[in-house]
Design a protein around this motif. Sequence first.
Motif, PDB file in Angstrom:
ATOM      1  N   TYR A 126       2.562   2.434   5.968  1.00 58.01           N
ATOM      2  CA  TYR A 126       2.685   0.985   5.900  1.00 58.01           C
ATOM      3  C   TYR A 126       1.363   0.355   5.456  1.00 58.01           C
ATOM      4  O   TYR A 126       0.303   0.982   5.518  1.00 58.01           O
ATOM      5  CB  TYR A 126       3.111   0.426   7.248  1.00 58.01           C
ATOM      6  N   GLN A 127       1.458  -0.893   5.033  1.00 59.72           N
ATOM      7  CA  GLN A 127       0.285  -1.588   4.514  1.00 59.72           C
ATOM      8  C   GLN A 127      -0.826  -1.676   5.555  1.00 59.72           C
ATOM      9  O   GLN A 127      -2.011  -1.513   5.230  1.00 59.72           O
ATOM     10  CB  GLN A 127       0.686  -2.986   4.055  1.00 59.72           C
ATOM     11  N   GLU A 232       4.890  -6.976  -1.377  1.00 67.36           N
ATOM     12  CA  GLU A 232       6.198  -7.384  -0.889  1.00 67.36           C
ATOM     13  C   GLU A 232       7.266  -6.662  -1.687  1.00 67.36           C
ATOM     14  O   GLU A 232       7.066  -6.331  -2.863  1.00 67.36           O
ATOM     15  CB  GLU A 232       6.369  -8.902  -1.013  1.00 67.36           C
ATOM     16  N   CYS A 233       8.402  -6.417  -1.057  1.00 72.16           N
ATOM     17  CA  CYS A 233       9.507  -5.729  -1.706  1.00 72.16           C
ATOM     18  C   CYS A 233      10.568  -6.739  -2.139  1.00 72.16           C
ATOM     19  O   CYS A 233      10.882  -7.673  -1.385  1.00 72.16           O
ATOM     20  CB  CYS A 233      10.132  -4.703  -0.761  1.00 72.16           C
ATOM     21  N   SER A 241       8.683  -8.622   3.530  1.00 66.91           N
ATOM     22  CA  SER A 241       7.360  -8.127   3.900  1.00 66.91           C
ATOM     23  C   SER A 241       7.429  -6.682   4.386  1.00 66.91           C
ATOM     24  O   SER A 241       8.516  -6.116   4.582  1.00 66.91           O
ATOM     25  CB  SER A 241       6.749  -9.014   4.987  1.00 66.91           C
ATOM     26  N   ASP A 242       6.267  -6.104   4.585  1.00 68.45           N
ATOM     27  CA  ASP A 242       6.147  -4.724   5.044  1.00 68.45           C
ATOM     28  C   ASP A 242       6.940  -4.496   6.337  1.00 68.45           C
ATOM     29  O   ASP A 242       6.891  -5.306   7.259  1.00 68.45           O
ATOM     30  CB  ASP A 242       4.665  -4.391   5.302  1.00 68.45           C
ATOM     31  N   CYS A 255      10.568  -1.120   3.619  1.00 71.91           N
ATOM     32  CA  CYS A 255       9.575  -1.685   2.706  1.00 71.91           C
ATOM     33  C   CYS A 255       8.186  -1.230   3.159  1.00 71.91           C
ATOM     34  O   CYS A 255       7.798  -1.472   4.299  1.00 71.91           O
ATOM     35  CB  CYS A 255       9.679  -3.203   2.718  1.00 71.91           C
ATOM     36  N   ALA A 256       7.458  -0.573   2.274  1.00 69.72           N
ATOM     37  CA  ALA A 256       6.122  -0.073   2.607  1.00 69.72           C
ATOM     38  C   ALA A 256       5.208  -0.231   1.402  1.00 69.72           C
ATOM     39  O   ALA A 256       5.497   0.320   0.333  1.00 69.72           O
ATOM     40  CB  ALA A 256       6.188   1.394   3.032  1.00 69.72           C
ATOM     41  N   CYS A 257       4.146  -1.010   1.567  1.00 76.14           N
ATOM     42  CA  CYS A 257       3.148  -1.225   0.512  1.00 76.14           C
ATOM     43  C   CYS A 257       3.780  -1.729  -0.784  1.00 76.14           C
ATOM     44  O   CYS A 257       3.393  -1.330  -1.887  1.00 76.14           O
ATOM     45  CB  CYS A 257       2.353   0.060   0.247  1.00 76.14           C
ATOM     46  N   LEU A 284       7.006  -2.153  12.597  1.00 77.68           N
ATOM     47  CA  LEU A 284       5.743  -1.647  12.066  1.00 77.68           C
ATOM     48  C   LEU A 284       5.102  -0.696  13.083  1.00 77.68           C
ATOM     49  O   LEU A 284       5.397  -0.786  14.282  1.00 77.68           O
ATOM     50  CB  LEU A 284       4.789  -2.804  11.772  1.00 77.68           C
TER      51      LEU A 284
END
Length: 336
Positions: A126-127, A232-233, A241-242, A255-257, A284
């Motif tokens: 993750y971010q 963002e995806c 968001s992540d 959603c990751a990075c 997260l």
Amino acid sequence: MMRLLLLVCVVVVLLSLTEAKSKRKPSKKEARQCGNERCKSGRRCVTRYDGEKTCICRERCKSKQYLVCGSDGNTYTNYCHLHRSACLDNKHMSVLHTGPCLIEFNEVEKEIEKKSAGSRRPLVCYQIQRDELRQLLVDWLKTKVASGKPYSDVVVETFTKCDEDKDGNLDGDEMLKCTEKDEKETDTSLHILRGLCMDALINMGDDNNDWLLNRDEFATVFGLHFTPPAGECSLEDKTYSDGAQTKLDCNVCVCACGNWVCTGAPCFKGKEMGVPGPVVDGRLPGRKETEELLQGFRAVHHVKLSDVENEVKDAAIKDEIVQQLNKMKVDKDAHM
């Protein structure tokens, strides 16, 4: 005299019973006992160099064929081979039924797939993990700055040291090998996750999309004034968001990075394919999970993880404020 003969007979009987007991074949339960533990199926007991007994995977099984279908969908020669394979792969396995597994996707296998697919999340960086890893390495590089030596020189020296094949580029393996601890990794998933986070760092600064960092790109990513971009995806004209999570067919996507990453389970025939489900807020990684990730790097001997967390948190807050101001400006311009 009679008493003496009776005593002799009793002694003889007791000796016979003792001898018979010593020759008796141990039961399966007794045979599996190995020191303070019992060896599970597919394992055998051995004595270590220090005299302690322990269970290890069997090296071989009898060749007698008694085909069984394992819960992994594979056919095994007999029960021993099934349990030995489970031991070697360090996973639980049971017998679905006797005889070979069916070639077609049968009902039992469908049930197994139902339980596994759709519930497991893909292993991703993750971010927040990517940014904390970057900050950890930046703070680590700061500790190498000697009196009179600028930070930029330390970055170049580190790049040269990590560039093992001396081709002027760093890939994920080189960066991981250069920064990860020398200790043997016991948790494979954490080692893979560290590799994913290193790939995420490379992707963040890879201007020419070759999955490598040259010296200038490396200097940019680890620059003191560099701000990691917030990814963002996108899905159906919306951004997430992540950590956001959706379901695509029978697979879970997160959603990751800035990218959707999905599991790769096979889906059932006859189902409408390629249609994403509703997007929900995902979970997260917590503080403990991220600490476990970062503890695998050499830099933790020189840097406090709490300081890393605070720096990344402050940067994220500033970035969020800037995004909100920009959004307010866009909304204002749209209404003018």
